[in-house]
Write an enzyme that holds these catalytic residues in place. Structure first.
Site, mmCIF file in Angstrom:
data_model
loop_
_atom_site.group_PDB
_atom_site.id
_atom_site.type_symbol
_atom_site.label_atom_id
_atom_site.label_comp_id
_atom_site.label_asym_id
_atom_site.label_seq_id
_atom_site.Cartn_x
_atom_site.Cartn_y
_atom_site.Cartn_z
ATOM 1 N N GLY A 196 3.175 -26.076 -4.219
ATOM 2 C CA GLY A 196 1.949 -26.846 -4.023
ATOM 3 C C GLY A 196 0.708 -26.212 -4.615
ATOM 4 O O GLY A 196 -0.410 -26.658 -4.358
ATOM 5 N N LYS A 197 0.889 -25.177 -5.428
ATOM 6 C CA LYS A 197 -0.257 -24.465 -6.005
ATOM 7 C C LYS A 197 -1.157 -25.386 -6.817
ATOM 8 O O LYS A 197 -2.384 -25.387 -6.640
ATOM 9 C CB LYS A 197 0.230 -23.301 -6.895
ATOM 10 N N SER A 218 3.185 -16.116 -10.795
ATOM 11 C CA SER A 218 2.971 -14.654 -10.781
ATOM 12 C C SER A 218 3.857 -13.980 -9.729
ATOM 13 O O SER A 218 3.365 -13.538 -8.704
ATOM 14 C CB SER A 218 1.496 -14.307 -10.578
ATOM 15 N N GLY A 267 2.907 -18.433 -5.532
ATOM 16 C CA GLY A 267 3.939 -19.025 -4.689
ATOM 17 C C GLY A 267 5.081 -19.527 -5.550
ATOM 18 O O GLY A 267 5.001 -19.529 -6.784
ATOM 19 N N LEU A 268 6.132 -19.945 -4.909
ATOM 20 C CA LEU A 268 7.312 -20.440 -5.618
ATOM 21 C C LEU A 268 6.988 -21.687 -6.440
ATOM 22 O O LEU A 268 6.015 -22.399 -6.145
ATOM 23 C CB LEU A 268 8.409 -20.788 -4.612
ATOM 24 N N GLY A 298 6.861 -25.356 -7.256
ATOM 25 C CA GLY A 298 6.912 -26.508 -6.363
ATOM 26 C C GLY A 298 6.312 -26.265 -4.993
ATOM 27 O O GLY A 298 6.388 -27.124 -4.114
#
Length: 197
Positions: free
Chosen positions: A36-37, A105, A31-32, A34
């Site tokens: 929340g990963k 990624s 994910g982008l 920031g």
């Protein structure tokens, strides 16, 4: 390829998995910046631990302090970052762990390669679906502001692309949800995948 190097096959891993009382799995959170990963990975790690699962989190920032400290942010370096992380994830999963990878990624081909490296091991591509506007508003490290000001080049979502997953195994939404609520679907899937036969 060096023909003097061969893959060493050890005793069947299933015996180790039985000892741990779980089956392995890899959850690859993308994910982008920031989105929340990392926060979700931490929540899932803690939750699974309370259920007796043996978990390892491979966080992109942490890996860039050591294993991947020699890599930059070009497309080629990002691909190598994913490759190295996937190889480590596979080794840890082969040992019986539930592995949670938290890595931007941004390219589909690299994520597909990570899945291929996992081979026979259960692999979930998990898309942390958070809008660019929300990620920028959060901006926990101040990176979006720096990227918008031109102080950071090749920043995913601003000056470098992010290719949305076309068919993720799981999508986690974070906007308007608590961390626990965002993490719950992944917790449930990993509990199911890692349950002993």
């Amino acid at each position: 390829m060096n023909t003097t190097i061969r893959w060493q096959a050890y005793a069947p891993r299933q015996a180790r998995w039985a000892q741990l009382g779980q089956r392995p799995a890899i959850a690859w959170l993308t994910g982008l910046p920031g989105s929340g990963k990392t926060t979700i990975s931490d929540a899932v790690d803690r939750r699974l631990a309370t259920h007796g699962r043996h978990v390892c989190v491979l966080d992109g920032d942490n890996l860039r302090h050591g294993l991947c400290s020699d890599l930059g942010f070009s497309a080629a370096d990002r691909a190598e970052n994913v490759r190295r992380t996937a190889e480590v994830a596979r080794l840890m999963a082969e040992a019986g762990l539930v592995v949670i990878v938290s890595l931007i990624s941004p390219f589909r081909a690299d994520r597909a390669r990570a899945r291929a490296i996992a081979g026979h091991l259960p692999f979930l591509e998990v898309y942390v679906d958070t809008s660019l506007a929300t990620c920028e508003a959060r901006d926990p490290k101040g990176l979006y502001a720096r990227a918008r000001a031109g102080a950071i080049t090749a920043f995913t979502g601003v000056s470098a692309p992010y290719e949305l997953p076309e068919g993720p195994d799981l999508t986690l939404r974070t906007q308007g949800l608590t961390v626990a609520a965002s993490a719950e679907p992944l917790c449930a899937r990993l509990m199911e995948l890692s349950a002993s036969a």
